[in-house]
Scaffold this motif. Structure first.
Motif, PDB file in Angstrom:
ATOM      1  N   PHE A 377      -8.281 -40.126   8.834  1.00  0.00           N
ATOM      2  CA  PHE A 377      -7.563 -38.852   8.788  1.00  0.00           C
ATOM      3  C   PHE A 377      -8.563 -37.725   8.598  1.00  0.00           C
ATOM      4  N   CYS A 378      -8.518 -36.724   9.498  1.00  0.00           N
ATOM      5  CA  CYS A 378      -9.327 -35.511   9.314  1.00  0.00           C
ATOM      6  C   CYS A 378      -8.602 -34.543   8.379  1.00  0.00           C
ATOM      7  N   GLU A 379      -9.352 -33.558   7.918  1.00  0.00           N
ATOM      8  CA  GLU A 379      -8.759 -32.549   7.026  1.00  0.00           C
ATOM      9  C   GLU A 379      -7.652 -31.765   7.705  1.00  0.00           C
ATOM     10  N   ASN A 380      -7.752 -31.630   9.026  1.00  0.00           N
ATOM     11  CA  ASN A 380      -6.711 -30.877   9.734  1.00  0.00           C
ATOM     12  C   ASN A 380      -5.542 -31.737  10.161  1.00  0.00           C
ATOM     13  N   GLY A 381      -5.508 -32.984   9.683  1.00  0.00           N
ATOM     14  CA  GLY A 381      -4.380 -33.870   9.972  1.00  0.00           C
ATOM     15  C   GLY A 381      -4.560 -34.751  11.186  1.00  0.00           C
TER      16      GLY A 381
END
Length: 394
Positions: A377-381
């Motif tokens: 999962f990236c920070e931007n979803g």
């Protein structure tokens, strides 16, 4: 009597001549028989005298100024001597003097003319000279502004004026006004201009004021329409400005290295539109904006392809590294026979305590090649899956 005066039935007569000139009296004698005998005197009666008179080139002044007086006295007994009184304390003995008036008021002018033989005449013209003070005004309003400013100017009396004053404004855009407070005007073009205002009182005296006005251009902001950044990897916004910009304010502050600098580094978690408000040394403001698109890919995370769990303190734990990542949703490592040797869910990257020490079912690490599969999962979803090989070296 030679001057138009006639007297009847008087053998002798004493007469006063009221005008200067040469006169020849005559008489008509009538006897008892009614005969009429005209007799013209042979002696000339010469009456010396003068009739004082004068004029001027002007009789009205605004604030003051010079007036040329002209003698128009008639006489038959020149030369003449003059004594002028101008009503303000000034005097002259010239025939045609010039006099300066310096204060407002109504002034009588007196001329006394004396002939060579002492004949004298006096003429006074009351309120002959009228000096009216002009309106004294100034303009209230700024002398410097920015393009697209809407400005209000106003006429102000420096000295109170009780007369009816007419106002005439002329603006640089060609408009005009007759009000002491003209309508507001918006200036859309930079440059140096002049506003002229003329105030005219009921006597026609005027005061003219030239009000300078400088309209400064807006500062220039150059920004790309959009730019793309990798989540977790800051990039400098390539902004440029006109040379006189000295203040910057960026919004929103999230993901910015600074909010008051010209070119901040930006690392947002999500797609973000950044705006910058700038101000130059003249106080003029402008703004620009850039859309920063954020992407997160496999390049954001690093899974080593080798590790050596031999307790030498170097590369003993296998764990993921990365930037711009929220968490590892799942990590699974299998051996060549498809057995799951390590499995973990929902943990942070860059944390050795969350990694694999190479052991399986309590047994020491076995040197071989393993296969991993991870969901990240990236920070931007953003969610992506990555697979790869791991060489365990003893």
């Amino acid at each position: 009597m030679g001057d138009g005066t006639a007297i009847s039935n008087t053998p002798s007569y004493q007469h006063t001549y009221m005008n200067m000139g040469d006169f020849y009296p005559s008489v008509i004698a009538v006897d008892s028989a009614g005969c009429r005998i005209p007799i013209v005197g042979t002696n000339r009666i010469h009456v010396r005298g003068l009739d004082a008179n004068f004029g001027s080139d002007l009789q009205f002044l605004c604030d003051g100024g010079k007036i040329q007086f002209q003698d128009s006295t008639t006489t038959n007994n020149a030369p003449l001597q003059y004594q002028w009184q101008f009503g303000d304390g000034g005097s002259s003995t010239l025939a045609n003097p010039i006099h300066w008036y310096t204060a407002a008021g109504y002034y009588p002018v007196q001329l006394i003319v004396t002939t060579l033989n002492g004949c004298k005449d006096t003429l006074i013209k009351t309120k002959m000279i009228k000096v009216i003070e002009r309106p004294h005004i100034r303009v209230n309003g700024v002398t410097q502004a920015c393009v697209f400013s809407t400005l209000q100017h106003q006429g102000v009396f420096i000295v109170p004026d009780t007369s009816t004053v007419r106002w005439q404004w002329t603006f640089p855009n060609g408009t005009s006004s007759n009000s002491i407070t003209p309508p507001s005007i918006t200036y859309n073009t930079a440059g140096s201009y002049q506003i002229q205002v003329i105030a005219t009182n009921s006597s026609g005296c005027k005061d003219t004021v030239i009000h300078p006005l400088r309209i400064d251009p807006l500062p220039v902001v150059n920004l790309p329409a959009q730019m793309t950044v990798r989540n977790g990897f800051p990039v400098t916004i390539p902004a440029t400005y006109s040379p006189n910009v000295n203040q910057w304010t960026w919004t929103p502050p999230d993901g910015l290295s600074c909010a008051q600098c010209p070119r901040p580094d930006v690392s947002p978690r999500d797609d973000t539109r950044y705006r910058v408000q700038v101000q130059d040394v003249n106080g003029c403001k402008n703004q620009g904006q850039v859309l920063v698109l954020v992407y997160c890919q496999q390049s954001n995370v690093f899974f080593p392809n080798t590790f050596s769990p031999n307790n030498d303190g170097s590369n003993d734990i296998y764990y993921p590294r990365g930037r711009g990542l929220d968490r590892i949703k799942s990590l699974q490592i299998v051996n060549r026979w498809g057995q799951v040797v390590f499995q973990k869910r929902d943990f942070r990257t860059n944390d050795p305590s969350q990694g694999w020490d190479g052991r399986f079912r309590g047994q020491d690490p076995q040197a071989e090649t393993y296969v991993f599969t991870a969901e990240v999962f990236c920070e931007n979803g953003t969610l992506f899956t990555i697979t790869g090989n791991i060489a365990l070296i003893r």
